[in-house]
Design an enzyme around this catalytic site. Sequence first.
Site, PDB file in Angstrom:
ATOM      1  N   GLN A 101      91.580  17.596 -17.296  1.00 42.20           N
ATOM      2  CA  GLN A 101      91.187  18.281 -16.515  1.00 42.20           C
ATOM      3  C   GLN A 101      89.928  18.163 -16.975  1.00 42.20           C
ATOM      4  O   GLN A 101      89.240  18.801 -17.166  1.00 42.20           O
ATOM      5  CB  GLN A 101      91.622  20.002 -16.681  1.00 42.20           C
ATOM      6  N   HIS A 181      92.386  30.910 -18.862  1.00 46.36           N
ATOM      7  CA  HIS A 181      92.610  29.283 -18.509  1.00 46.36           C
ATOM      8  C   HIS A 181      94.040  29.282 -18.687  1.00 46.36           C
ATOM      9  O   HIS A 181      94.772  30.356 -19.680  1.00 46.36           O
ATOM     10  CB  HIS A 181      91.761  29.313 -19.813  1.00 46.36           C
ATOM     11  N   ASP A 196      97.346  21.935 -22.634  1.00 41.07           N
ATOM     12  CA  ASP A 196      95.885  21.782 -22.106  1.00 41.07           C
ATOM     13  C   ASP A 196      95.040  21.135 -22.032  1.00 41.07           C
ATOM     14  O   ASP A 196      94.526  20.038 -23.020  1.00 41.07           O
ATOM     15  CB  ASP A 196      95.899  23.025 -23.630  1.00 41.07           C
TER      16      ASP A 196
END
Length: 244
Positions: A101, A181, A196
């Site tokens: 990310q 999150h 993640d």
Amino acid sequence: MESTATPTTALDERPNSKKWLPLEANPDIMNQFLWGLGLPIDEAECYDVYGLDEELLEMVPKPVIAVLCLYPLTAETEAERKLEKESSKKETSGNVYFLRQTVGNACGTIGLLHAVGNLTSEIKLTEGSYLDRFYKSTANMNPLERAEFLEKDTEMEVAHSIAATAGDTEAPNINTQLDLHFICFACVDGELYELDGRKSQPISHGATSPGTLLQGAAKVIKAMIEHNPNSINFNVIALSRKAE
């Protein structure tokens, strides 16, 4: 679990990174988002998971093919992330689809991309659709290259923005730093993986199977809750295959 629509985000490690509006933890919004991007409506659907006890897990439509979890970013979870980063040496399956990310507030979309990306051999995406083109374009990229591809992808940015403003709660200011999150759990090659985008690689939580994915993910999430007993900001959403 709490089923209210909750804004989600991630603390991005690059201070000058692009930011999107956060996506709600709302199965209806996620379904419209995924179906609009090329996941056929008769293939899979997102559902709320109302609790992690066995009787509540039994209420979730089966088969569950991915699990999304919204959790609070606290001092405890951040300390655990740093420990995992230092100790993550185990090789992961080359069949795991994973991307980092680099876009702020994009964790909801990245969680969904992880969910569907690890199912492309099991579900048939609409040919020529956004998701079909995205996974084909990024198939041979590494996680950071995929992140950069997503960051430059205006088509996804627009789709995400539409979904982020379609929720039940008013979207916060794009520069607001939230403390929640989204992550994804998937079964790949007989292992339960935590995906993640803030972490450098997928995290294996041991052996699992498609039939025990939900229970395995619930066990990991329960441990997360136990480490944060004062927080109610946990949401769990299951992506389930439609019955044939």
